[in-house]
Design a protein around this motif. Structure first.
Motif, PDB file in Angstrom:
ATOM      1  N   ALA A   1       1.277   9.794 -10.980  1.00 31.57           N
ATOM      2  CA  ALA A   1      -0.099  10.137 -11.331  1.00 31.57           C
ATOM      3  C   ALA A   1      -0.116  11.234 -12.389  1.00 31.57           C
ATOM      4  CB  ALA A   1      -0.867  10.590 -10.092  1.00 31.57           C
ATOM      5  N   ALA A   2      -1.074  11.102 -13.309  1.00 33.79           N
ATOM      6  CA  ALA A   2      -1.254  12.145 -14.327  1.00 33.79           C
ATOM      7  C   ALA A   2      -1.905  13.375 -13.725  1.00 33.79           C
ATOM      8  CB  ALA A   2      -2.108  11.603 -15.474  1.00 33.79           C
TER       9      ALA A   2
ATOM     10  N   ARG B   1       0.824  -1.207   0.000  1.00 30.91           N
ATOM     11  CA  ARG B   1       0.000   0.000   0.000  1.00 30.91           C
ATOM     12  C   ARG B   1       0.858   1.255   0.000  1.00 30.91           C
ATOM     13  NH1 ARG B   1      -3.423  -3.024   3.556  1.00 30.91           N
ATOM     14  NH2 ARG B   1      -2.368  -2.100   5.361  1.00 30.91           N
ATOM     15  N   LEU B   2       1.890   1.237   0.819  1.00 29.83           N
ATOM     16  CA  LEU B   2       2.756   2.414   0.855  1.00 29.83           C
ATOM     17  C   LEU B   2       3.503   2.605  -0.452  1.00 29.83           C
ATOM     18  CD1 LEU B   2       4.240   2.162   4.454  1.00 29.83           C
ATOM     19  CD2 LEU B   2       2.550   3.800   3.610  1.00 29.83           C
ATOM     20  N   ARG B   3       3.983   1.483  -1.001  1.00 33.00           N
ATOM     21  CA  ARG B   3       4.693   1.568  -2.270  1.00 33.00           C
ATOM     22  C   ARG B   3       3.762   2.034  -3.398  1.00 33.00           C
ATOM     23  NH1 ARG B   3       7.319  -2.552  -1.581  1.00 33.00           N
ATOM     24  NH2 ARG B   3       5.820  -4.067  -2.389  1.00 33.00           N
ATOM     25  N   LEU B   4       2.526   1.507  -3.390  1.00 38.50           N
ATOM     26  CA  LEU B   4       1.555   1.920  -4.393  1.00 38.50           C
ATOM     27  C   LEU B   4       1.211   3.396  -4.246  1.00 38.50           C
ATOM     28  CD1 LEU B   4      -0.362   1.144  -6.698  1.00 38.50           C
ATOM     29  CD2 LEU B   4      -2.064   0.528  -4.958  1.00 38.50           C
ATOM     30  N   ALA B   5       1.049   3.825  -2.986  1.00 34.81           N
ATOM     31  CA  ALA B   5       0.750   5.236  -2.763  1.00 34.81           C
ATOM     32  C   ALA B   5       1.895   6.123  -3.253  1.00 34.81           C
ATOM     33  CB  ALA B   5       0.484   5.489  -1.274  1.00 34.81           C
ATOM     34  N   ALA B   6       3.130   5.682  -2.989  1.00 34.30           N
ATOM     35  CA  ALA B   6       4.280   6.472  -3.439  1.00 34.30           C
ATOM     36  C   ALA B   6       4.359   6.502  -4.962  1.00 34.30           C
ATOM     37  CB  ALA B   6       5.563   5.893  -2.847  1.00 34.30           C
ATOM     38  N   GLN B   7       4.107   5.339  -5.596  1.00 35.89           N
ATOM     39  CA  GLN B   7       4.131   5.310  -7.053  1.00 35.89           C
ATOM     40  C   GLN B   7       3.025   6.158  -7.645  1.00 35.89           C
ATOM     41  OE1 GLN B   7       3.955   1.170  -8.074  1.00 35.89           O
ATOM     42  NE2 GLN B   7       6.114   0.793  -7.600  1.00 35.89           N
TER      43      GLN B   7
END
Length: 787
Positions: free
Chosen positions: A246-247, A235-241
């Protein structure tokens, strides 16, 4: 070890290196304890299994090992020797007692160490196990036993094949052998099936256990569940990515609005770098298009509903103003306190542009870029509301180009489109800025004029439009002259709705076409009634053609010298149950305009051929019958095929009929018509040219036509014998016919004076009321010759 493991926060995010180091420390401590527990019992067991000498054996040994006195002293020292033996036995007994005490203490210490180790590893939530070199379990804690679903005593001595599916067991065994072969600690991520069938992922450190001399006893493994931690990490990695890739632009602010963090998309959209934005407030982006009240409503909505989203205009660093879709949400901690605001926005400039383009396309004509019907209807409705409020007049002018179809048919649609664009430009230039010029489609245009004083102002605008179309439109050294028929309707006199104004303007335009085209007519109520009658008549004509209730009458053609019957002309007549008898000069043009002339012509041709066959079957020998064919029929590619089919079906020979065409129909599209006429002539069918002299006859075309008969139009016969001009025209036509070898027939002969004049001028054949009116076939039976 238990304390060490209990201090690790499972929710804390560790890097792979930190986790490996922590598990490495743990496994080394456990390995030392395992070595102690495993090795000490082995030594104790070896000491216990070594043979203990009995007192007798010890005495014997001691005696045997003592120096042998000289033989001569044997009998003299017997008592002394016994005391020494006793002392030796006592020393041996004391030594053995000490050894047994040390062995007991060693065994007790080993048991204590083993109990301590078992208690320690059972207290851990991690999976801890020791395997020998054959991968058999020799030590396992309670957590690992729960995963397998067996008591620890049922697991010891078994390997993975006894508890796990084949593939998993093979993978575990391969990892074990890899650790034992390389002799170093290694980290594995394994998917382990629990006893209830569900799977979880574990990070396992496996380390070889060796004796001081390097002998490998087995391996020690410590596994830690990764499921919850992995989810948190993901979750943290996804949030950071998401934040970085993000566009959408993302802004994180403090509760007071100061920006703490922005993502790369924020910089890409606004032009401000993170360094320039952090520490500022969102006012950095304000475009000054929104009032303070707008922002106050935004924050009020955010406080009331916990979220605000909507369209907002902001300004880039370059100064460009752009639209964005903004979504603002509060971020609260576990206690519910507001700690941040999260703003996510999307640049919708491209969407706005596309939306505007689509809206424009939906409301404008693609060829001329004028408003289309949808936008025109909306503007007329708006104009009506304004005029109703202000007591003003609105004019709607319906405009249709005259003979525009001829340009498309003769020069192609590309040329026609160019002409339409020029017309649209001229219309736009000759009206006021506040007026609307719209294209409904094809060559139909509408001009909307608001706020006019009276009908005369609309008439003047219509005259300006007609005048603007007078100059020719040039293309490729070709000039096109365009005229228009205009119908005008006025609000509120001629209608109070969009539909009524357009309908009545169209009706007035149709009236302008009937009055000669290239003029403007204002709507009046009688035009609507005329149009309704025309529509009713069209519907009745369609039913009459489909039901074949129209009749074919025949008018005789005679030889002027002998008065003998030489032929008939077949004429269509229509009597409708509701409208009564409809004259041909009413329904024939109606059929020409709406395209019904083709089925009507085929019906007349079929009925005429059928009547000729009936006459002959009845024993009569009728003369040749002239049947009228329209230009639309001639220009159809299948006309010759249709003609052959009718002749075959009705059993009518080609020489029994004559095809009659009008001069004007041929001149509209001469080449295809001439080719069709030659085809008709080759079939053995005679040809006659009707209304000769009315269509600006071209002698160059006349000599190419395979015609047998020229028919002088009745307009030139009416003035005979008194009108000198009519006499001159008739004489010229007769002379031309004689020189070309073409028979000439005079139409519309109604009195003896005309007959006498025609005879004197050398005309040989004629038809008209003087010789007989058109009538049903039965009426002419007395004039027909018998076979």
């Amino acid at each position: 070890m238990s304390n060490r493991l209990s201090t690790i926060d499972p929710m804390r995010i560790h890097s792979g290196k930190q986790r490996t180091q922590e598990l490495g420390d743990t496994i080394r401590r456990v390995a030392r304890l395992c070595t102690l527990v495993v090795v000490l019992p082995l030594y104790a067991e070896a000491a216990a299994q070594s043979p203990t000498p009995s007192p007798q054996a010890a005495a014997t040994t001691a005696f045997n090992t003592a120096p042998t006195p000289p033989q001569d002293h044997q009998h003299g020292f017997g008592p002394g020797l016994s005391a020494a033996t006793i002392a030796l036995f006592a020393a041996l007994a004391f030594g053995l007692h000490c050894i047994n005490r040390k062995r007991a203490r060693a065994l007790k210490s080993a048991e204590e160490q083993r109990a301590l180790l078992e208690a320690l590893i059972d207290a851990s939530d991690d999976l801890i196990f020791f395997k020998d070199r054959d991968s058999r379990f020799r030590l396992i804690n309670r957590a690992a036993a729960q995963v397998i679903g067996r008591p620890p005593e049922d697991i010891l001595g078994h390997n993975d094949d006894d508890f796990f599916p084949g593939e998993e067991a093979c993978a575990f065994h391969a990892a074990d052998q890899r650790v034992l072969s390389c002799g170093s600690t290694q980290r594995f991520e394994e998917r382990v099936r629990h006893s209830d069938g569900h799977y979880e992922r574990y990070e396992t450190l496996k380390s070889p256990v060796t004796l001081p001399d390097g002998t490998v006893l087995g391996l020690l493994g410590v596994g830690r569940r990764l499921t919850q931690e992995r989810r948190a990490n993901d979750r943290l990695r996804l949030a950071a990515q998401f934040f970085d890739n993000a566009a959408e632009g993302i802004t994180i602010t403090r509760p007071d609005g100061v920006i703490e963090m922005v993502n790369p998309a924020f910089t890409r959209i606004t032009g401000y770098s993170a360094e320039e934005a952090v520490g500022q407030t969102p006012k950095l982006l304000h475009s000054d298009r929104h009032s303070e009240a707008f922002y106050q409503r935004m924050w009020d909505s955010l406080a009331q509903y916990g979220r605000w989203q909507g369209e907002i205009w902001n300004r880039r660093k370059s100064g460009e103003i752009y639209p964005e879709w903004l979504d603002i949400s509060p971020v609260r901690n576990e206690e519910g306190q507001l700690i941040h605001y999260l703003g996510i926005f999307t640049d919708i400039s491209a969407a706005k542009t596309s939306e505007a383009q689509l809206e424009h396309m939906a409301q404008h004509d693609s060829l001329t870029d004028l408003p289309n019907r949808n936008l025109l209807n909306d503007r007329i409705a708006t104009a009506i509301r304004r005029a109703s409020r202000d007591k003003r007049t609105v004019a709607v002018m319906f405009l249709d180009l005259d003979h525009f179809k001829d340009i498309n048919d003769s020069y192609g649609h590309e040329t026609g489109d160019l002409v339409l664009k020029h017309v649209a430009m001229r219309l736009h230039e000759c009206v006021r800025d506040e007026d609307t010029v719209a294209r409904l489609g094809g060559d139909e245009f509408v001009v909307l004029m608001e706020d006019i004083e009276d009908a005369e102002q609309a008439d003047q605008a219509a005259e300006r439009i007609l005048a603007s179309l007078i100059p020719p439109i040039g293309r490729n050294e070709q000039e096109f002259f365009i005229g228009a028929s205009i119908g005008v309707s006025l609000y509120p006199r001629d209608g109070d709705s969009v539909e009524a104004l357009l309908r009545n303007a169209d009706t007035a335009m149709y009236q302008a076409k009937q009055l000669g085209r290239n003029n403007a007519q204002r709507y009046c109520a009688t035009q609507t009634e005329t149009t309704r009658q025309r529509v009713k008549l069209e519907n009745a004509l369609r039913h009459a053609i489909s039901s074949e209730t129209l009749n074919v009458w025949f008018q005789p053609q005679v030889d002027l010298q002998s008065g003998e019957l030489i032929g008939f002309e077949a004429l269509c007549r229509w009597t409708d149950p509701d409208h009564g008898t409809i004259p041909p000069d009413i329904f024939i043009p109606l059929a020409e305009n709406n395209g019904m002339i083709v089925p009507l012509g085929e019906l007349v041709l079929r009925k005429s051929c059928a009547q000729i066959r009936h006459w002959r079957e009845a024993g009569f020998v009728p003369p040749r019958v002239a049947i009228n064919v329209s230009g639309r029929q001639l220009r159809r590619l299948d006309f010759l095929g249709v003609l052959c089919t009718i002749l075959e079906q009705e059993q009518c020979r080609p020489e029994w009929i004559e095809i009659e065409v009008t001069e004007s129909d041929i001149l509209k599209d001469a080449e295809p018509a001439i080719a069709t006429l030659h085809g008709i002539r080759e079939m053995g069918i005679a040809l006659s040219l009707d209304d000769f002299g009315t269509g600006f006859s071209s002698l160059s075309y006349l000599k190419r036509l395979p015609i047998n008969t020229l028919k002088i139009d009745r307009s030139f016969i009416d003035g005979l014998p008194g009108d000198a001009n009519d006499r001159a025209i008739v004489q010229a036509i007769l002379a031309m016919g004689r020189s070309l070898g073409i028979q000439v027939l005079a139409e519309g002969v109604e009195n003896p004076a005309q007959v006498a004049a025609l005879r004197l001028m050398g005309c040989s054949t004629a038809q008209g009321y003087h010789f007989g009116r058109p009538a049903l076939a039965e009426t002419h039976l007395g004039r027909l010759a018998c076979a």
